[in-house]
Design an enzyme around this catalytic site. Sequence first.
Site, PDB file in Angstrom:
ATOM      1  N   TYR A  22     106.266  39.888  70.224  1.00 28.94           N
ATOM      2  CA  TYR A  22     106.967  38.661  69.859  1.00 28.94           C
ATOM      3  C   TYR A  22     107.473  37.891  71.071  1.00 28.94           C
ATOM      4  CZ  TYR A  22     107.234  39.596  64.829  1.00 28.94           C
ATOM      5  OH  TYR A  22     106.944  39.791  63.510  1.00 28.94           O
TER       6      TYR A  22
ATOM      7  N   ASP B  92     108.145  44.710  54.909  1.00 33.25           N
ATOM      8  CA  ASP B  92     107.603  43.998  53.739  1.00 33.25           C
ATOM      9  C   ASP B  92     106.919  44.989  52.798  1.00 33.25           C
ATOM     10  OD1 ASP B  92     108.400  41.469  54.775  1.00 33.25           O
ATOM     11  OD2 ASP B  92     106.572  40.516  54.042  1.00 33.25           O
TER      12      ASP B  92
ATOM     13  N   ASP C 141     108.223  44.750  61.235  1.00 36.46           N
ATOM     14  CA  ASP C 141     108.013  43.573  60.386  1.00 36.46           C
ATOM     15  C   ASP C 141     107.097  43.945  59.225  1.00 36.46           C
ATOM     16  OD1 ASP C 141     108.041  40.819  59.621  1.00 36.46           O
ATOM     17  OD2 ASP C 141     106.065  40.582  60.554  1.00 36.46           O
TER      18      ASP C 141
ATOM     19  N   ASP D  20     100.176  54.087  60.895  1.00 35.52           N
ATOM     20  CA  ASP D  20      99.223  53.982  59.784  1.00 35.52           C
ATOM     21  C   ASP D  20      99.547  55.018  58.708  1.00 35.52           C
ATOM     22  OD1 ASP D  20      98.526  55.887  61.675  1.00 35.52           O
ATOM     23  OD2 ASP D  20      96.361  55.506  61.582  1.00 35.52           O
TER      24      ASP D  20
ATOM     25  N   LYS E  90     102.315  54.413  67.635  1.00 35.67           N
ATOM     26  CA  LYS E  90     100.853  54.582  67.616  1.00 35.67           C
ATOM     27  C   LYS E  90     100.482  55.240  68.949  1.00 35.67           C
ATOM     28  CE  LYS E  90      96.770  53.852  65.736  1.00 35.67           C
ATOM     29  NZ  LYS E  90      96.296  54.530  64.531  1.00 35.67           N
TER      30      LYS E  90
HETATM   31  C1  IPM Z   1     110.815  38.242  59.361  1.00 35.79           C
HETATM   32  C2  IPM Z   1     109.787  37.151  59.553  1.00 35.79           C
HETATM   33  C3  IPM Z   1     109.797  36.662  60.998  1.00 35.79           C
HETATM   34  C4  IPM Z   1     109.381  37.833  61.885  1.00 35.79           C
HETATM   35  C5  IPM Z   1     108.909  35.436  61.310  1.00 35.79           C
HETATM   36  C6  IPM Z   1     109.163  34.303  60.377  1.00 35.79           C
HETATM   37  C7  IPM Z   1     109.090  34.995  62.731  1.00 35.79           C
HETATM   38  O1  IPM Z   1     108.525  37.574  59.134  1.00 35.79           O
HETATM   39  O2  IPM Z   1     112.000  38.009  59.635  1.00 35.79           O
HETATM   40  O3  IPM Z   1     110.451  39.339  58.935  1.00 35.79           O
HETATM   41  O4  IPM Z   1     108.182  38.118  62.013  1.00 35.79           O
HETATM   42  O5  IPM Z   1     110.286  38.472  62.436  1.00 35.79           O
HETATM   43 MN    MN Z   2     108.548  39.507  58.124  1.00 33.77          MN
END
Ligand code: IPM
Ligand code: MN
Length: 345
Positions: free
Chosen positions: A139, A246, A242, A218, A185
């Site tokens: 990032y 999710d 990240d 993984d 990894k």
């Molecule tokens: C999150 C989002 C952000 C990230 C993006 C929008 C920059 O996906 O906060 O999880 O990848 O950190």
């Molecule tokens: Mn995210």
Amino acid sequence: MPNVVVLAGDGIGPEVCASAVEVLRAVAPDVELEHHLLGGGAYDQTGSPFPDATRQAVLACDAVLLGTVGGAQNSPWNSLPRPLRPESGLLQLRMALGVYANLRPVKVMPGLEGFSPLREDLARQVDVLIVRELLGGAYFDPRRAIEGDQAYNTIGYSKAEVDRVARVAFDAARTRKHEVTSVDKANVLEVSELWRGVVQDLRDREYPEVKLEHEYVDSVAMLLVKTPGRYDVIVTENLFGDILSDLAAVIPGSLGVMPSASLGDGPGLYEPIHGSAPDIAGKGVANPTGTILSVAMLLRHSLGRDTEARRIEDAVQGALEHVRTPDLGGQGTTQELGAAVLARL
Ligand code: IPM
Ligand code: MN
Ligand code: NAD
């Protein structure tokens, strides 16, 4: 009086923040609120996704509450030079605040196991804290470019960057089940080899009573769904965190219920983990739970008000038994769910 800066942002950000701010006002009426711009709307109004006025305000406050930033895939914001895009505003905000540890708790609230696509007996066992490194890796690494028909990014970490976020994970584990899983990894990446070594050294020197496992990312992606009850605290680098968070959001039933706290040495940053959801923005049906629970984390971590934080968490749990937004299979609106939470406060 504590001062909280609210950055509603883009898409469903203003909708979920409106509910969360009402909850904050209800449990902490003494907190002063200040609203500022961040993201695509900030760019449209000022030419920057992270305007100077926002920078000054967040550096002077006690905590920041953020909605979401970003537009749809076809938004003109996505054709801007990268530093001017909404997501850059968010990354600049995180860097300005120095919030290197992003806590993303994944829990299935009692009574709400039915929302999980997992079997109820599996869902019931889930109580994982993902500690995502937030200021390093691909990032922010300056070694990045598109050059002709090639492009590259670099995942760089220093020992100090790994050490400081691993400490947060071990400290959290001490208040929980005393188990940390460090996710990497290391079978392929040098950066993971360094990561693994630093985490192991820290555990051996300062946290001998915490059980530490190292697992490959993984495999964790698979096990988080198959047997999520096996994890207590997970610590991992920025991009892996990240993606895994999710993925883990599927467990409680919707991305919309996941809160987060980003901590460093200054003001904390609190935001739901979901994005601006352009597909439902403006319809009044976004689930405000993640943002409301982020307010609870704000009260707990930045203002030291654990009692109020718990009151919010209980109220959310009670409200969700009766009002559900479409992401949880219901027909409730953002406003109705927010009102149900307020009624229980
Ligand atoms: C999150 C989002 C952000 C990230 C993006 C929008 C920059 O996906 O906060 O999880 O990848 O950190
Ligand atoms: Mn995210
Ligand atoms: P997203 O999280 O916005 O949406 C993914 C799916 O989840 C969509 O179907 C959406 O409707 C649903 N969803 C998300 N939050 C919800 C909620 N509170 N209630 C009900 N449903 C919800 O991810 P995306 O579509 O990949 O990204 C959209 C934009 O958001 C992009 O510009 C992206 O860069 C940005 N983004 C911002 C943040 C942030 O501000 N922290 C985080 C992730 C993505």
